[in-house]
Design a protein around this motif. Structure first.
Motif, short mmCIF file in Angstrom:
data_model
loop_
_atom_site.label_atom_id
_atom_site.label_comp_id
_atom_site.label_asym_id
_atom_site.label_seq_id
_atom_site.Cartn_x
_atom_site.Cartn_y
_atom_site.Cartn_z
N ILE A 51 34.34 -18.55 131.72
CA ILE A 51 34.67 -19.80 132.42
C ILE A 51 33.50 -20.78 132.28
O ILE A 51 33.70 -21.97 132.01
CB ILE A 51 34.99 -19.51 133.91
N ASP A 54 33.47 -22.25 128.70
CA ASP A 54 34.47 -23.32 128.52
C ASP A 54 34.02 -24.60 129.23
O ASP A 54 34.25 -25.72 128.74
CB ASP A 54 35.83 -22.89 129.07
N LEU A 203 34.99 -27.07 139.93
CA LEU A 203 36.05 -26.43 139.15
C LEU A 203 36.54 -25.17 139.86
O LEU A 203 35.73 -24.42 140.42
CB LEU A 203 35.52 -26.04 137.77
N GLU A 204 37.86 -24.98 139.85
CA GLU A 204 38.44 -23.75 140.41
C GLU A 204 39.34 -23.17 139.34
O GLU A 204 40.18 -23.89 138.81
CB GLU A 204 39.24 -24.13 141.67
N GLU A 205 39.14 -21.93 138.99
CA GLU A 205 39.95 -21.36 137.90
C GLU A 205 40.41 -19.96 138.22
O GLU A 205 39.59 -19.09 138.52
CB GLU A 205 39.15 -21.37 136.59
N LYS A 206 41.73 -19.75 138.12
CA LYS A 206 42.27 -18.42 138.38
C LYS A 206 42.54 -17.73 137.05
O LYS A 206 43.21 -18.29 136.18
CB LYS A 206 43.56 -18.54 139.19
N LYS A 207 41.98 -16.54 136.88
CA LYS A 207 42.29 -15.74 135.68
C LYS A 207 42.79 -14.39 136.18
O LYS A 207 42.09 -13.71 136.95
CB LYS A 207 41.04 -15.53 134.84
N THR A 211 40.00 -15.54 141.25
CA THR A 211 39.70 -16.98 141.17
C THR A 211 38.18 -17.16 141.19
O THR A 211 37.48 -16.53 141.98
CB THR A 211 40.32 -17.74 142.36
N TYR A 213 34.92 -20.11 141.07
CA TYR A 213 34.62 -21.49 141.47
C TYR A 213 33.28 -21.90 140.86
O TYR A 213 32.31 -21.15 140.95
CB TYR A 213 34.50 -21.59 142.99
#
Ligand SMILES: C[S@@+](CC[C@H](N)C(=O)[O-])C[C@H]1O[C@@H](n2cnc3c(N)ncnc32)[C@H](O)[C@@H]1O
Length: 220
Positions: A51, A54, A203-207, A211, A213
């Motif tokens: 993350i 990216d 940014l918050e990203e769920k994979k 999740t 942050y």
């Protein structure tokens, strides 16, 4: 924490992890190919490094000074260098730093690898970017490998980090930290607040089931 310990103590997962960790593994990002020693935080098995990669891929880094505090494999610093930054990568894991030096040479990239307990040996106080993917499970680390995961029973890593960090932050500094839903983020934020710093979510990203942050750390 209990959930994490339960996860890693499952016999199949434990066997899988031990097998994975039994030898150095390859990892590639944006054509940067590295070898990761088994005592070093594995960028392939976890979400946080990818993350961050990216996220950093999108930043304008030409001629910027960049510090990856606790660099592990150093893939983030190598990417920053490839994007034109002057990168410093620090860690307390000497094996990680040795591998990073070799990986940098093989990829024809230049990174300054510094052995440092947090900011202890970091001389420059004015980085444009500081990136931190911290160990956050509240347990005492029993080995150098475990220091990638455990921040001490009483969050000693964060106590020390947030005590030192203000003298490296100015209004020009972009300091980003990644945390997961798995960690005690309220406790970590409280330690920052105690030291006159605040977290801004960028940014918050769920994979899969987790999740993550990314926060910008700012001085009040
Ligand atoms: C979660 S890993 C992240 C590694 C890498 N930045 C990444 O994103 O893949 C945390 C790293 O911090 C390092 N570390 C832990 N405590 C440290 C300290 N007191 N000073 C410097 N590095 C530390 C560990 O050795 C480990 O490499």
């Amino acid at each position: 924490m209990r959930k994490f310990l339960k996860k890693i103590s499952h016999p199949f997962l434990k066997f899988g992890l031990n097998f994975y960790y039994s030898k150095p593994r390859n990892f590639t990002y944006n054509n940067i190919k590295i070898k990761v020693h088994s005592d070093v935080f594995p960028p392939k098995l976890t979400f946080s490094t990818k993350i961050l990669l990216d996220f950093i891929q999108e930043l304008e880094l030409e001629n910027k000074t960049f510090l990856e505090l606790g660099c592990g494999s150093g893939i983030i610093s190598l990417l920053a260098t490839k994007k034109g930054a002057k990168a410093t990568a620090s860690d307390i894991n000497q094996t990680a730093l040795d591998y990073l030096v070799t990986n940098a040479e093989k990829n024809h990239l230049k990174v300054e690898a510094v052995y440092s307990d947090l900011f202890q040996n970091i001389e420059n106080h004015s980085f444009d970017y500081i990136i931190i993917n911290p160990p956050y499970y509240p347990k005492a680390a029993k080995s150098i490998k475990e220091q990638a995961w455990f921040c001490g029973e009483n969050f000693e890593y964060f106590e020390k980090l947030f005590h030192q960090l203000p003298s490296y932050l100015s209004s020009e500094t972009n300091c980003f930290m990644i945390l997961s839903q798995d960690c005690e983020s309220e406790k970590i934020k409280a330690i920052a607040i105690k030291n006159a710093m605040a977290f801004e979510l960028v940014l918050e990203e769920k994979k899969l089931v987790e999740t993550n942050y990314i926060f910008k750390i700012v001085v009040w």
